[in-house]
Structures are given as structure tokens and as C-alpha cells.
Design a protein around this motif. Structure first.
Motif, short mmCIF file in Angstrom:
data_model
loop_
_atom_site.label_atom_id
_atom_site.label_comp_id
_atom_site.label_asym_id
_atom_site.label_seq_id
_atom_site.Cartn_x
_atom_site.Cartn_y
_atom_site.Cartn_z
N ARG A 151 19.65 3.50 -18.39
CA ARG A 151 19.32 3.18 -19.78
C ARG A 151 19.98 1.85 -20.16
N TYR A 156 23.11 1.72 -22.46
CA TYR A 156 24.35 2.18 -21.83
C TYR A 156 24.95 1.07 -20.98
N SER A 189 25.14 9.72 -17.60
CA SER A 189 25.78 9.86 -18.89
C SER A 189 26.22 8.49 -19.41
N PHE A 190 26.39 8.40 -20.72
CA PHE A 190 26.81 7.13 -21.32
C PHE A 190 28.09 6.62 -20.68
N TRP A 191 29.09 7.47 -20.56
CA TRP A 191 30.39 7.03 -20.07
C TRP A 191 30.34 6.60 -18.60
N SER A 209 28.04 3.15 -18.64
CA SER A 209 28.73 2.04 -19.29
C SER A 209 30.03 1.73 -18.55
#
Length: 194
Positions: A35, A38, A103-105, A108
Motif C-alpha cells: 500500500r 504505508y 500491516s502498517f507498522w 512503513s
């Protein structure tokens, strides 16, 4: 005090120097797998860290005598222009290891760590320090540099491949080198002028 002129100069120089760099390619590769928002969050945070370090280093240089700083900045800009003009193509394109989940974390964090490591001591970080020393306006230089790096990251993440179809990488590199040569000339003139 913010200076739009200094911000614009910094943006232009850093943007053109970073565009042909590995960051746009890394952003492109991560952006095609994950994404985009992210990836951008992690990359943007890493660039803020780099700019803060560069501006701090450049601000320390302003404590030295003006002519010495201008001579040093001029020589560093000449070195940067030479690096761009003599740089070979990236045949050994870095491979990016994908995070196991999306996941975002994780995403990113992968973007943050990639940029944090890959860009440390990079040409644009050195140029940002030079500009901070030259203009003695760390906030304007910092904002211009961060916006330029974010713009390159965004372009890389969202469509670097398309841009490179229309604008040859060699042309972008030469324009950046010419800008650095001009800045080197101005700095060296100020250092040597009576």
C-alpha cells in the motif's frame, strides 16, 4: 524567518539530485508491492531524520569564518557535481526484502529502515548540510529539502517508471550537476571576492 527563495532553491537542487538516485527506485519497488500510503509514511519519516541531521551539521559550519565556509561549501558542491557526472548506472540494483505481512507498522518500518540506511551520508544529505551552511537559514533549508525528498519518494512510489519513459535519467542527472556547479561557482566567488 522563512525564506521562500531559499526553500525553492533547496527544493530544486535536492529534488534534481535525488530523482536519479536509488531512493526513487526503492520507493517504486516497495510501492508496487505494498500500500503506497504505508510505504510513504515510513520513507517520509526517514527523510525527516536525515534532513534534521544534515541541517544540524550545516548549522555547525556557520560558526566557522564566512570565507572558509563558502570555500568548503564550494568544494563540496564541486565534488557533488563530479559524483553525479561520473556516476555509473546502477546495474546492481539493490534487492529489497519484502516484509512478511502487510500491516502498517511492518511496511512503513521496512520503508523507514531502507531509506535510513541507504541514504545515510548520501549526496543529498551532504548537499542539504551545504545549503544550511551557505544560507544560514536552517528552517527554510530543512523545509525545502524535506519537501523535495518527499516529492521524489512520492514520484517513485506512484509512478517513477512512467516518468523515466519521458525524461531520460541522464538528462536529470546532468541538470542536477549543472545546478551544483553553479552553486559551487557562487560559493567559491564569495570565498575569494575581496
Amino acid at each position: 524567518m522563512l525564506s521562500l527563495t531559499i526553500m525553492a532553491i533547496t527544493f530544486g537542487v535536492v529534488f534534481l539530485a535525488e530523482l536519479p538516485d536509488k531512493t526513487a527506485l526503492a520507493g517504486l519497488m516497495l510501492g508496487t508491492r505494498y500500500r503506497a500510503s504505508y510505504v510513504f509514511a515510513g520513507v517520509a519519516a526517514a527523510f525527516v531524520v536525515h534532513v534534521v541531521l544534515a541541517v544540524a551539521a550545516g548549522s555547525v559550519l556557520t560558526l566557522l569564518p564566512h570565507r572558509l565556509v563558502q570555500a568548503l561549501v564550494g568544494v563540496l558542491f564541486l565534488a557533488g557535481a563530479a559524483m553525479l557526472l561520473l556516476k555509473k548506472g546502477d546495474e546492481d540494483e539493490e534487492r529489497i526484502k519484502a516484509p512478511a505481512d502487510q500491516s502498517f507498522w511492518r511496511v512503513s518500518g521496512a520503508g523507514f529502515m531502507l531509506i535510513l540506511v541507504a541514504e545515510f551520508g548520501d549526496l543529498t544529505q551532504i548537499m542539504t548540510a551545504n545549503l544550511a551552511a551557505r544560507y544560514d537559514n536552517p528552517l527554510s533549508v530543512g523545509i525545502g529539502a524535506v519537501l523535495a525528498l518527499w516529492a521524489v519518494a512520492g514520484i517513485g512510489i506512484l509512478g517513477g517508471r512512467t516518468l523515466m519513459k519521458y525524461v531520460p535519467l541522464r538528462l536529470i542527472t546532468r541538470v542536477a550537476a549543472c545546478l551544483m556547479l553553479a552553486l559551487a561557482g557562487f560559493s567559491l566567488y564569495e570565498a575569494l571576492a575581496p
